[in-house]
Design an enzyme around this catalytic site. Structure first.
Site, mmCIF file in Angstrom:
data_model
loop_
_atom_site.group_PDB
_atom_site.id
_atom_site.type_symbol
_atom_site.label_atom_id
_atom_site.label_comp_id
_atom_site.label_asym_id
_atom_site.label_seq_id
_atom_site.Cartn_x
_atom_site.Cartn_y
_atom_site.Cartn_z
ATOM 1 N N ASN A 244 0.819 -1.218 0.000
ATOM 2 C CA ASN A 244 0.000 0.000 0.000
ATOM 3 C C ASN A 244 0.853 1.269 0.000
ATOM 4 O O ASN A 244 0.590 2.207 -0.757
ATOM 5 C CB ASN A 244 -0.937 0.011 1.207
ATOM 6 C CG ASN A 244 -1.894 -1.170 1.188
ATOM 7 O OD1 ASN A 244 -1.944 -1.900 0.195
ATOM 8 N ND2 ASN A 244 -2.632 -1.373 2.266
ATOM 9 N N LYS B 36 -7.722 17.293 -51.764
ATOM 10 C CA LYS B 36 -7.754 17.629 -50.350
ATOM 11 C C LYS B 36 -6.425 17.491 -49.606
ATOM 12 O O LYS B 36 -5.595 16.669 -49.940
ATOM 13 C CB LYS B 36 -8.802 16.767 -49.628
ATOM 14 C CG LYS B 36 -10.201 17.156 -50.024
ATOM 15 C CD LYS B 36 -11.211 16.607 -49.084
ATOM 16 C CE LYS B 36 -11.133 17.297 -47.745
ATOM 17 N NZ LYS B 36 -11.952 16.611 -46.761
ATOM 18 N N THR C 251 -14.455 38.460 -32.126
ATOM 19 C CA THR C 251 -15.263 38.080 -30.966
ATOM 20 C C THR C 251 -16.529 37.503 -31.577
ATOM 21 O O THR C 251 -16.953 37.944 -32.662
ATOM 22 C CB THR C 251 -15.611 39.278 -30.060
ATOM 23 O OG1 THR C 251 -16.388 40.207 -30.814
ATOM 24 C CG2 THR C 251 -14.361 40.001 -29.554
ATOM 25 N N HIS C 252 -17.102 36.508 -30.944
ATOM 26 C CA HIS C 252 -18.273 35.800 -31.491
ATOM 27 C C HIS C 252 -17.983 35.229 -32.884
ATOM 28 O O HIS C 252 -18.896 35.051 -33.677
ATOM 29 C CB HIS C 252 -19.511 36.707 -31.586
ATOM 30 C CG HIS C 252 -19.783 37.504 -30.356
ATOM 31 N ND1 HIS C 252 -20.630 37.087 -29.359
ATOM 32 C CD2 HIS C 252 -19.283 38.704 -29.939
ATOM 33 C CE1 HIS C 252 -20.670 37.984 -28.392
ATOM 34 N NE2 HIS C 252 -19.849 38.977 -28.717
ATOM 35 N N GLU D 209 -6.658 18.076 -35.665
ATOM 36 C CA GLU D 209 -7.925 17.367 -35.413
ATOM 37 C C GLU D 209 -7.735 16.279 -34.357
ATOM 38 O O GLU D 209 -8.580 16.078 -33.484
ATOM 39 C CB GLU D 209 -8.447 16.738 -36.704
ATOM 40 C CG GLU D 209 -9.019 17.766 -37.668
ATOM 41 C CD GLU D 209 -9.448 17.130 -38.975
ATOM 42 O OE1 GLU D 209 -10.633 17.233 -39.312
ATOM 43 O OE2 GLU D 209 -8.601 16.517 -39.669
HETATM 44 N N1 ARG Z 1 -1.605 -3.599 -7.467
HETATM 45 C C1 ARG Z 1 -2.003 -2.885 -6.323
HETATM 46 C C2 ARG Z 1 -2.433 -1.465 -6.715
HETATM 47 O O1 ARG Z 1 -2.183 -1.096 -7.786
HETATM 48 C C3 ARG Z 1 -0.878 -2.807 -5.340
HETATM 49 C C4 ARG Z 1 -1.309 -2.637 -3.922
HETATM 50 C C5 ARG Z 1 -2.019 -3.850 -3.443
HETATM 51 N N2 ARG Z 1 -2.281 -3.803 -2.061
HETATM 52 C C6 ARG Z 1 -3.069 -4.678 -1.484
HETATM 53 N N3 ARG Z 1 -3.251 -4.558 -0.215
HETATM 54 N N4 ARG Z 1 -3.712 -5.598 -2.138
HETATM 55 O O2 ARG Z 1 -3.003 -0.727 -5.960
#
Ligand code: ARG
Length: 460
Positions: A109, A282, A154-155, A289
């Site tokens: 995490n 063309k 403008t416009h 685009e």
């Molecule tokens: N692949 C996960 C993500 O992108 C990584 C973190 C996963 N953490 C967990 N507690 N499962 O967020």
């Protein structure tokens, strides 16, 4: 074998395994994942959580993975759920039990948050260079075209003539704001979540400042929950990128209009335009685009991130895995669009000076100047405005321009008109007279060119 498999008696359903996996797109973060892991390993050694020798071996093992991937000998396989597991599994395979020590005091995490910030920080620096490059080509075109006039609208109705340089510098200003926004965002991207672990911090004696320092972060997140939950930077980044695309899209739209036969203010060169497969005459403005067309992708990414985050309880949720593709695609889209527009201005278009000249001499965009002329002779503006309205109507009835009226006709309209009205009506003089600060008067635009030269070309 899955790293967390001891808790589980059965393997994953194969479809769910794929559904869960992010390796297809987060492999993009490999370099940052390795950088983050190396910093973490060093910190573990330094704090005595593992020995310094162990830390060195981990670092060597991580560098060996980097090299292996570069050479193509090390590749992810189906078992690798994400880039983090990929690295860890290879490390354990190569180093044995020592490899299992890398993840001490860390969670995916805080790891993924660190990787993503490191990745985006690099891309923000690239983006700044690309934005600046576009500013430079616009500036160069502006320098060449200080005295080239273009109708101002403008416009989308002819309003008053402008120095083409003034028109181009308007985009240089917008792009500067884009650069400023990115640099603001970079400050908030540059905070390190590593060490927040899963959500609560850790009981181990880690040194967060050391890892942050190793990775060049300015500071660490003060709150571990916030550290693993914060995706504000992703929203800010896609929002600022949306504005970049808005600016590019407006410029693209003007180029498309200017390249049409109706305007014909520019010619597209063969370098950046394509033909039609059916109509031989063309020449299509595909580049602007596509830039205009790609804008929607970035707006979409902003929406998807906002929606993804809005209902999430603290702290980490797997939903966050969905943050990567919008960020990656935003970076690619914006960088590509910037590069394409830069090339377009370098070699893809030429302003048609004759046509622009013709355009500014055959309309009533000097009408305001007639009113200003009378104002200078002490006639109240509202009255002057009405007088000029009558003059324009008279001209329209006779299918002539203001400059075609004889002095006798001018005098008949108002005795204040003298011979010098003709000079006043000339588009060059009209533009030159707009000397208020920020106006299109040549002197004012020259000041701006000087300012931008200092900023972009020869910064002190
Ligand atoms: N692949 C996960 C993500 O992108 C990584 C973190 C996963 N953490 C967990 N507690 N499962 O967020």
């Amino acid at each position: 074998m899955k790293t967390w498999s001891a808790r589980f008696a059965e393997g994953l359903n194969p479809f769910i395994q794929g559904f869960n996996s992010s390796i297809d797109f987060d492999f993009f973060l490999l370099q940052e994942d390795l950088d983050g892991s190396i910093a973490h390993a060093r910190m573990l050694g330094r704090t005595g959580i593992i020995t310094v020798q162990e830390a060195t071996k981990l670092e060597d093992g991580l560098e060996a993975i980097r090299l292996g991937v570069l050479k193509g000998t090390v590749k992810p396989d189906l078992e690798d759920e994400d880039v983090h597991m990929f690295v860890e599994r290879r490390l354990i395979k190569n180093l044995g039990p020592l490899g299992k020590k890398l993840h001490t005091g860390r969670s995916r995490n805080d790891q993924v948050g660190t990787d993503l910030r490191l990745w985006l920080r690099r891309r923000l620096d690239e983006l700044d260079t690309d934005l600046k490059n576009l500013q430079v080509v616009l500036f160069n075109k502006a320098v060449e075209n200080l005295f080239t006039l273009i109708p101002g609208y403008t416009h989308l109705q002819r309003a008053q003539p402008l120095s083409l340089a003034h028109h181009l510098l308007a985009y240089v200003e917008m792009i500067q704001r884009d650069r400023d926004r990115f640099s603001e965002i970079r400050k908030r991207v540059n905070i390190c979540p590593l060490g927040a672990a899963a959500l609560a911090g850790t009981s181990l004696p880690i040194d967060r400042r050391f890892t942050a320092d190793q990775l060049g972060f300015l500071d660490v997140y003060a709150n571990s929950l916030d550290a693993v939950s914060d995706r504000d930077f992703a929203v800010e980044f896609t929002a600022a990128s949306s504005l970049v695309m808005v600016h590019l899209s407006r410029l693209a739209d003007e180029i498309i209009l200017w390249a049409s036969e109706e305007f014909a203010f520019i010619r597209l060169t063969d370098r950046c335009a394509t033909g039609s497969s059916l109509m031989p005459q063309k020449k299509n403005p595909d580049v602007p685009e596509l830039v205009r067309g790609k804008t929607g992708r970035v707006f979409g990414h902003l929406q998807s991130l906002l929606t993804m985050i809005k209902g999430l309880p603290l702290s980490y949720n797997k939903d966050f895995q969905e943050d990567k593709e919008p960020i990656f695609d935003t970076v690619k889209t914006v960088i590509d669009a910037l590069k394409a527009m830069t090339i377009l201005f370098e070699e893809g278009l030429e302003f048609s000076i004759e046509r622009l000249n013709e355009a500014v001499t055959c309309d009533f965009s000097n009408a305001t100047d007639v009113a200003d002329y009378l104002v200078a002779k002490n006639i109240p503006f509202r009255e002057a405005y009405q007088i000029v309205g009558r003059v324009v109507r008279l001209c329209l009835q006779n299918e002539i321009l203001l400059k075609d009226l004889s002095l006798a006709q001018w005098k008949e309209i108002h005795s204040a008109f003298e011979e010098d009205i003709y000079e006043r009506l000339m588009p060059q003089n009209v533009v030159a007279s707009r000397v208020s600060e920020g106006g299109t008067g040549f002197d004012r635009v020259q000041e701006q060119l000087n300012k931008w030269k200092n900023e972009l070309i020869s910064p002190n």
